[in-house]
Motif scaffolding. Structure first.
Motif, short mmCIF file in Angstrom:
data_model
loop_
_atom_site.label_atom_id
_atom_site.label_comp_id
_atom_site.label_asym_id
_atom_site.label_seq_id
_atom_site.Cartn_x
_atom_site.Cartn_y
_atom_site.Cartn_z
N GLU A 185 23.71 -18.29 -66.26
CA GLU A 185 25.05 -18.88 -66.26
C GLU A 185 26.10 -17.84 -65.86
O GLU A 185 27.03 -18.14 -65.12
CB GLU A 185 25.37 -19.45 -67.64
N ALA A 188 25.82 -17.21 -62.13
CA ALA A 188 26.42 -18.31 -61.37
C ALA A 188 27.95 -18.23 -61.43
O ALA A 188 28.64 -18.49 -60.44
CB ALA A 188 25.93 -19.65 -61.90
N GLY A 189 28.47 -17.83 -62.59
CA GLY A 189 29.92 -17.65 -62.72
C GLY A 189 30.44 -16.55 -61.81
O GLY A 189 31.50 -16.70 -61.18
N SER A 192 30.48 -17.92 -58.34
CA SER A 192 31.56 -18.90 -58.20
C SER A 192 32.90 -18.19 -57.94
O SER A 192 33.68 -18.62 -57.08
CB SER A 192 31.65 -19.76 -59.47
N ASP A 222 30.74 -27.04 -56.11
CA ASP A 222 30.91 -25.63 -56.46
C ASP A 222 29.77 -25.11 -57.31
O ASP A 222 29.32 -23.96 -57.14
CB ASP A 222 32.24 -25.43 -57.20
N ASP A 223 29.28 -25.94 -58.25
CA ASP A 223 28.15 -25.50 -59.08
C ASP A 223 26.90 -25.30 -58.23
O ASP A 223 26.15 -24.34 -58.44
CB ASP A 223 27.87 -26.53 -60.18
N ASP A 224 26.67 -26.21 -57.27
CA ASP A 224 25.52 -26.08 -56.38
C ASP A 224 25.62 -24.77 -55.59
O ASP A 224 24.64 -24.04 -55.45
CB ASP A 224 25.47 -27.25 -55.39
N ARG A 227 24.98 -21.63 -57.89
CA ARG A 227 23.58 -21.43 -58.29
C ARG A 227 22.71 -21.07 -57.09
O ARG A 227 21.81 -20.23 -57.20
CB ARG A 227 23.05 -22.69 -58.99
#
Length: 398
Positions: A185, A188-189, A192, A222-224, A227
């Motif tokens: 997480e 990923a942050g 981002s 954005d999450d895709d 990751r």
């Protein structure tokens, strides 16, 4: 009878567990228990491994993810990924997006710069070894070079390397519980925030390409992006770093191999790199897949939802495909190994990895002709607590 539990004991870092060959004689698909304690099918046959990669009845997603067998507690490569209903179409869409960024032409243009970056690593290694000091090839070459290259390709600031080194390590750990998921997480942050910076100031890099692609693809959220970028950064340095380490060990554990390559690097490096790719087995695990339907594979009935662990290492030593499979033979032709997977799952970073390995092993022994191991192979241990395996150190002298 309780199924055997992965990973199996292996003699040293360059050999795989003898149990793989014992099990293959029973059949190319056998029941095992994963490190997480869950049931799975171990696939060791070359044809069967390639078959799973090309059969749409298998995938990374699971029809009921909460019921799926896990490979381990690691956050990466250990559990179902993607939506069961849309996995194959989404995978094809992501490949269309990313393949141009990793095209052979783009990588060829990068090759000269990879050599410059490698020479910089060699310089640092040379400085560290002056006076006959033992030098860790992992710290001075195997880790920093792939990080430099993937940072440049993705547009990631190299000065952040310690941040993602720590996070990558934790993402792939199988022995720290929820802390591995927390690292994913956090990673990923980080990606981002980097994507936000690229929106304001885009460059000629893969993360900028992904940001631009979002404008024409509202489904690419954005999450895709975060990751996917985190996965690219993790895979882009971790796997190549392991291959440089193990490639050096293959060449330095038998100095006749080293000397043959040093005598004709241009003529031999391609074959040497392909054998390193075929034989190096950083992990004793494999690639995780799930059956989307009831399927027969290798004479075994696989039920919908069953987990499969594809042993790339065992498939690459299948004697039905590779004569004298345990031999390190740079002249081996053909050498159709599955180290980069196969078919629609063939690794988009294969050209990049091959370029890095050819640069390293095409010039390492020109720079350090007397390079040799400072310890015995039996003193080096595979990192069995990481899903990607690998070794912590490669001590060398020259």
């Amino acid at each position: 009878m309780t199924a055997l539990r992965l990973p199996f004991d292996r003699p040293n870092v360059l050999e795989i567990a003898p149990l793989f060959e014992v099990l293959r004689r029973q059949g190319p698909v056998v029941a095992v228990t994963t490190p997480a304690g869950d049931p799975a099918w171990l696939v060791t046959g070359f044809d069967e491994v390639r078959g799973v990669f090309t059969d749409p009845r298998f995938g990374r997603s699971h029809p009921a993810p909460e019921e799926a067998s896990a490979l381990s507690d690691a956050a990466f490569l250990s559990r179902p990924q993607g939506d069961h209903e849309t996995e194959h179409s989404e995978h094809a869409r992501m490949r269309r997006l990313l393949v141009p960024a990793f095209s052979a032409n783009r990588i060829r243009r990068l090759a000269g710069h990879v050599q410059e970056l490698a020479d910089g690593c060699f310089d640092a290694m040379d400085r560290a070894g002056r006076g006959g000091e033992v030098v860790d090839l992992h710290e001075h070459l195997s880790f920093p070079l792939p990080v430099l290259v993937i940072c440049e390709l993705l547009g990631v600031p190299y000065e952040d390397r310690e941040t993602f080194r720590v996070l990558s390590d934790r993402m792939g750990r199988m022995d720290i519980g929820d802390a591995s998921n927390a690292a994913l997480e956090e990673f990923a942050g980080y990606m981002s925030r980097l994507a936000d910076a690229k929106r304001r100031n885009p460059g000629q890099d893969v993360v900028s390409d992904m940001v631009r692609a979002q404008a024409g693809d509202p489904a690419f959220g954005d999450d895709d992006l975060a990751r996917l970028a985190a996965g690219l950064l993790f895979a882009g340095h971790e796997t190549t770093s392991n291959r440089i380490d193990l490639g050096a060990l293959f060449l330095l554990s038998d100095l006749a191999r080293r000397d043959a390559l040093a005598a004709d690097p241009e003529g031999r490096v391609h074959g040497v790199v392909e054998e390193i790719l075929r034989l190096s087995a950083p992990s004793g695990l494999g690639v995780l897949r799930y059956a989307h339907d009831d399927v027969e594979l290798g004479g075994v009935a696989i039920a919908r939802g069953d987990a499969l662990v594809l042993s790339i290492a065992a498939a690459n030593r299948d004697g039905a495909v590779f004569p004298d499979p345990a031999a390190f033979d740079p002249g081996r032709k053909p050498n159709a190994h599955v180290s980069f997977a196969y078919g629609g799952w063939f690794c988009i970073g294969a050209s990049l990895a091959r370029t890095e390995l050819r640069v390293v092993f095409g010039s390492l022994f020109r720079r350090f002709p007397g390079l040799r191991l400072a310890v015995g192979l039996d003193e080096l241990r595979i990192r069995t607590n990481r899903v990607t395996g690998g070794v912590d150190r490669v001590p060398v002298l020259w």
